[in-house]
Design a protein around this motif. Sequence first.
Motif, PDB file in Angstrom:
ATOM      1  N   ALA A 266      29.100  56.565 -19.281  1.00  0.00           N
ATOM      2  CA  ALA A 266      28.057  56.122 -20.212  1.00  0.00           C
ATOM      3  C   ALA A 266      26.686  56.072 -19.526  1.00  0.00           C
ATOM      4  O   ALA A 266      25.863  55.221 -19.823  1.00  0.00           O
ATOM      5  CB  ALA A 266      28.383  54.772 -20.841  1.00  0.00           C
ATOM      6  N   SER A 267      26.468  57.016 -18.620  1.00  0.00           N
ATOM      7  CA  SER A 267      25.181  57.044 -17.931  1.00  0.00           C
ATOM      8  C   SER A 267      24.700  58.486 -17.757  1.00  0.00           C
ATOM      9  O   SER A 267      25.336  59.281 -17.060  1.00  0.00           O
ATOM     10  CB  SER A 267      25.311  56.365 -16.562  1.00  0.00           C
ATOM     11  OG  SER A 267      24.170  56.614 -15.791  1.00  0.00           O
ATOM     12  N   SER A 268      23.571  58.800 -18.387  1.00  0.00           N
ATOM     13  CA  SER A 268      23.004  60.147 -18.238  1.00  0.00           C
ATOM     14  C   SER A 268      22.638  60.413 -16.780  1.00  0.00           C
ATOM     15  O   SER A 268      22.818  61.517 -16.270  1.00  0.00           O
ATOM     16  CB  SER A 268      21.720  60.287 -19.062  1.00  0.00           C
ATOM     17  OG  SER A 268      21.975  60.290 -20.419  1.00  0.00           O
ATOM     18  N   MET A 301      17.269  61.705 -25.589  1.00  0.00           N
ATOM     19  CA  MET A 301      18.460  60.924 -25.940  1.00  0.00           C
ATOM     20  C   MET A 301      18.815  61.161 -27.408  1.00  0.00           C
ATOM     21  O   MET A 301      18.590  60.297 -28.253  1.00  0.00           O
ATOM     22  CB  MET A 301      18.180  59.429 -25.726  1.00  0.00           C
ATOM     23  CG  MET A 301      17.654  59.069 -24.361  1.00  0.00           C
ATOM     24  SD  MET A 301      19.014  58.728 -23.251  1.00  0.00           S
ATOM     25  CE  MET A 301      18.166  58.672 -21.699  1.00  0.00           C
ATOM     26  N   THR A 304      21.604  58.755 -28.566  1.00  0.00           N
ATOM     27  CA  THR A 304      21.069  57.404 -28.741  1.00  0.00           C
ATOM     28  C   THR A 304      20.311  57.309 -30.064  1.00  0.00           C
ATOM     29  O   THR A 304      20.422  56.325 -30.797  1.00  0.00           O
ATOM     30  CB  THR A 304      20.131  57.060 -27.555  1.00  0.00           C
ATOM     31  OG1 THR A 304      20.886  57.205 -26.349  1.00  0.00           O
ATOM     32  CG2 THR A 304      19.576  55.660 -27.655  1.00  0.00           C
ATOM     33  N   THR A 342      14.363  54.912 -23.627  1.00  0.00           N
ATOM     34  CA  THR A 342      15.681  54.429 -23.205  1.00  0.00           C
ATOM     35  C   THR A 342      16.022  54.978 -21.827  1.00  0.00           C
ATOM     36  O   THR A 342      15.921  56.184 -21.608  1.00  0.00           O
ATOM     37  CB  THR A 342      16.753  54.898 -24.224  1.00  0.00           C
ATOM     38  OG1 THR A 342      16.387  54.430 -25.518  1.00  0.00           O
ATOM     39  CG2 THR A 342      18.122  54.354 -23.864  1.00  0.00           C
ATOM     40  N   GLY A 344      18.467  56.107 -18.759  1.00  0.00           N
ATOM     41  CA  GLY A 344      19.762  56.783 -18.790  1.00  0.00           C
ATOM     42  C   GLY A 344      20.873  55.990 -18.126  1.00  0.00           C
ATOM     43  O   GLY A 344      21.600  56.496 -17.289  1.00  0.00           O
ATOM     44  N   VAL A 345      20.977  54.723 -18.490  1.00  0.00           N
ATOM     45  CA  VAL A 345      22.024  53.860 -17.909  1.00  0.00           C
ATOM     46  C   VAL A 345      22.806  53.196 -19.049  1.00  0.00           C
ATOM     47  O   VAL A 345      22.309  53.127 -20.170  1.00  0.00           O
ATOM     48  CB  VAL A 345      21.425  52.771 -16.980  1.00  0.00           C
ATOM     49  CG1 VAL A 345      20.773  53.406 -15.765  1.00  0.00           C
ATOM     50  CG2 VAL A 345      20.418  51.909 -17.721  1.00  0.00           C
ATOM     51  N   PRO A 346      24.016  52.698 -18.767  1.00  0.00           N
ATOM     52  CA  PRO A 346      24.816  52.147 -19.851  1.00  0.00           C
ATOM     53  C   PRO A 346      24.108  51.019 -20.600  1.00  0.00           C
ATOM     54  O   PRO A 346      23.472  50.151 -20.012  1.00  0.00           O
ATOM     55  CB  PRO A 346      26.067  51.610 -19.142  1.00  0.00           C
ATOM     56  CG  PRO A 346      26.150  52.380 -17.882  1.00  0.00           C
ATOM     57  CD  PRO A 346      24.741  52.690 -17.493  1.00  0.00           C
ATOM     58  N   GLY A 347      24.211  51.068 -21.906  1.00  0.00           N
ATOM     59  CA  GLY A 347      23.741  49.951 -22.744  1.00  0.00           C
ATOM     60  C   GLY A 347      22.276  49.918 -23.082  1.00  0.00           C
ATOM     61  O   GLY A 347      21.850  49.092 -23.889  1.00  0.00           O
ATOM     62  N   SER A 348      21.464  50.815 -22.507  1.00  0.00           N
ATOM     63  CA  SER A 348      20.025  50.667 -22.747  1.00  0.00           C
ATOM     64  C   SER A 348      19.638  51.063 -24.175  1.00  0.00           C
ATOM     65  O   SER A 348      18.656  50.565 -24.717  1.00  0.00           O
ATOM     66  CB  SER A 348      19.209  51.442 -21.727  1.00  0.00           C
ATOM     67  OG  SER A 348      19.578  52.775 -21.749  1.00  0.00           O
ATOM     68  N   GLY A 349      20.432  51.934 -24.805  1.00  0.00           N
ATOM     69  CA  GLY A 349      20.138  52.338 -26.184  1.00  0.00           C
ATOM     70  C   GLY A 349      20.212  51.153 -27.131  1.00  0.00           C
ATOM     71  O   GLY A 349      19.473  51.084 -28.118  1.00  0.00           O
ATOM     72  N   ASP A 378      28.309  54.047 -26.848  1.00  0.00           N
ATOM     73  CA  ASP A 378      27.551  54.542 -25.709  1.00  0.00           C
ATOM     74  C   ASP A 378      28.196  55.774 -25.070  1.00  0.00           C
ATOM     75  O   ASP A 378      27.511  56.730 -24.692  1.00  0.00           O
ATOM     76  CB  ASP A 378      27.407  53.403 -24.676  1.00  0.00           C
ATOM     77  CG  ASP A 378      26.232  53.618 -23.750  1.00  0.00           C
ATOM     78  OD1 ASP A 378      25.580  54.668 -23.864  1.00  0.00           O
ATOM     79  OD2 ASP A 378      25.971  52.741 -22.906  1.00  0.00           O
ATOM     80  N   ARG A 381      27.329  58.670 -27.279  1.00  0.00           N
ATOM     81  CA  ARG A 381      25.899  59.028 -27.332  1.00  0.00           C
ATOM     82  C   ARG A 381      25.430  59.605 -25.992  1.00  0.00           C
ATOM     83  O   ARG A 381      24.613  60.535 -25.960  1.00  0.00           O
ATOM     84  CB  ARG A 381      25.027  57.862 -27.803  1.00  0.00           C
ATOM     85  CG  ARG A 381      25.029  56.617 -26.998  1.00  0.00           C
ATOM     86  CD  ARG A 381      24.195  55.508 -27.668  1.00  0.00           C
ATOM     87  NE  ARG A 381      23.935  54.427 -26.735  1.00  0.00           N
ATOM     88  CZ  ARG A 381      24.315  53.166 -26.910  1.00  0.00           C
ATOM     89  NH1 ARG A 381      24.959  52.811 -27.993  1.00  0.00           N
ATOM     90  NH2 ARG A 381      24.036  52.247 -26.007  1.00  0.00           N
ATOM     91  N   THR A 382      25.989  59.088 -24.895  1.00  0.00           N
ATOM     92  CA  THR A 382      25.591  59.629 -23.592  1.00  0.00           C
ATOM     93  C   THR A 382      26.056  61.081 -23.456  1.00  0.00           C
ATOM     94  O   THR A 382      25.338  61.933 -22.911  1.00  0.00           O
ATOM     95  CB  THR A 382      26.182  58.776 -22.453  1.00  0.00           C
ATOM     96  OG1 THR A 382      25.862  57.409 -22.702  1.00  0.00           O
ATOM     97  CG2 THR A 382      25.636  59.180 -21.100  1.00  0.00           C
ATOM     98  N   ASN A 385      23.656  63.067 -25.281  1.00  0.00           N
ATOM     99  CA  ASN A 385      22.372  63.075 -24.557  1.00  0.00           C
ATOM    100  C   ASN A 385      22.333  64.153 -23.476  1.00  0.00           C
ATOM    101  O   ASN A 385      21.392  64.945 -23.405  1.00  0.00           O
ATOM    102  CB  ASN A 385      22.125  61.713 -23.895  1.00  0.00           C
ATOM    103  CG  ASN A 385      21.855  60.605 -24.914  1.00  0.00           C
ATOM    104  OD1 ASN A 385      21.605  60.888 -26.075  1.00  0.00           O
ATOM    105  ND2 ASN A 385      21.914  59.353 -24.476  1.00  0.00           N
TER     106      ASN A 385
HETATM  107  N1  ASP Z   1      23.815  55.219 -21.931  1.00  0.00           N
HETATM  108  C1  ASP Z   1      22.887  56.146 -22.486  1.00  0.00           C
HETATM  109  C2  ASP Z   1      22.543  57.205 -21.472  1.00  0.00           C
HETATM  110  O1  ASP Z   1      22.680  56.980 -20.304  1.00  0.00           O
HETATM  111  C3  ASP Z   1      21.639  55.478 -22.974  1.00  0.00           C
HETATM  112  C4  ASP Z   1      21.974  54.579 -24.126  1.00  0.00           C
HETATM  113  O2  ASP Z   1      22.415  53.453 -23.895  1.00  0.00           O
HETATM  114  O3  ASP Z   1      21.837  55.022 -25.274  1.00  0.00           O
HETATM  115  O4  ASP Z   1      22.147  58.274 -21.841  1.00  0.00           O
END
Ligand code: ASP
Length: 420
Positions: A266-268, A301, A304, A342, A344-349, A378, A381-382, A385
């Motif tokens: 879950a991290s771009s 994203m 996201t 946003t 590219g880390v988990p949960g930021s969306g 997530d 969506r990642t 992304n």
């Molecule tokens: N986790 C997503 C990413 O790293 C960002 C998000 O939380 O939407 O691309």
Amino acid sequence: MKKRKKLSIAEQIFIALAVGIAVGLIFMVAGWDSFATSYIKPFGTIFLNLIKFIVVPIVLTSITTGVISMKDIRKVGSIGWKTLAYYFCTTAFAVLIGLVVANLFKGTYTVLTTSGLDYKAAEPTNFMDTLVNIFPNNIIAPMANASMLQVIVIALLFGFGIILAGEKGKKFGEFIESANEVCMRVMQMVIALSPIGVFCLIVPVVAENGPQILGSLALVLLTAYICYILHAAIVYSSTVAGIAKISPLTFFRSVSPAMMMAFSSASSVGALPLNIECVQKLGVRKEIASFVLPLGATINMDGTAIYQGVAAVFIAKCYGIDLTVAQMATIVITATLASIGTAGVPGSGMIMLAMVLEGVGLPVEGIALIAGVDRIFDMGRTTVNITGDAACSVIVNKLESIKEARRGTVTSGESSGDTE
Ligand code: ASP
């Protein structure tokens, strides 16, 4: 005797993912989720730490060497505007898909009670803050904090500096090129651990979230995943086939290791090193991959944006609000901008969703309704992304090759980006 064929990294990651999901389900049924969290997750974290540790030196040295090899500052501008145009258009389209499909499905959603919801929205960064934050005020902090946009700016400026310094900048350029080579080797060592990393990341997620997936949010999750797949199938397939002249199947197969990595981490940013490797195998030149992909991992994203559109429709429904066409248009604009901001880390969306909800006057506490399954949203969506980033890189690569071929500047032996 027949020699056993060594499994490719994609196959290894696929097996690790499938086995990880199965083991996660067993742990969930057996009630061992806390074991998975305490003893398996840390190994996934070690793997992600290794990725994060190498990603800044990779981006820094790859972009700088990329600029040096282009020998022309204008070329960076040409790649830059094409990249931004693709990123903006596809993201706006993504929100639109999210809104349309969520509106079609919303009749089936279970209305959750909104009374007593408690969600403390973190201060989302607005667009102007994002703009200001692109420019570093010192050279160390962006690297220490892995502020990717700032790292990109530093790399570009040093690349330009080396070109402008001419003969005197040569030694510094060679040093960066050599450092880039070393970083790539380190990255390959880390990537070799991907199957183990993917396994250790996915087991605790499935063990912890399994029951919720089957709960009252199942249809909202399903909507988001349908949109993720539609977006990839329509937008990426058509642009990759139409512009880059690469068959969508070849594209998705080649990028699949990075997609699986994105799904489990879950991290771009976590999937970035693998993504760089995947698109280079598709023929994308290093200087293009190393510019387009890190930029995408930070600002592009689409998944996201889809999630934000779907979430807004669901939250509105729970509050008994019918979104007007004007509100939906606002969501397209705010979600496109929010997805740029946003990280590219988990949960930021989910944090940036607050900005979208505020934009149309929906209660931010509504985020609490879906926060419990954010990880499941997530992962999908990642994956979208980073697939969008990869699609952009093959397209920009093709367009640049055509432009150079027209000018007769493609040197023999240089990849044109065609794989067929
Ligand atoms: N986790 C997503 C990413 O790293 C960002 C998000 O939380 O939407 O691309």
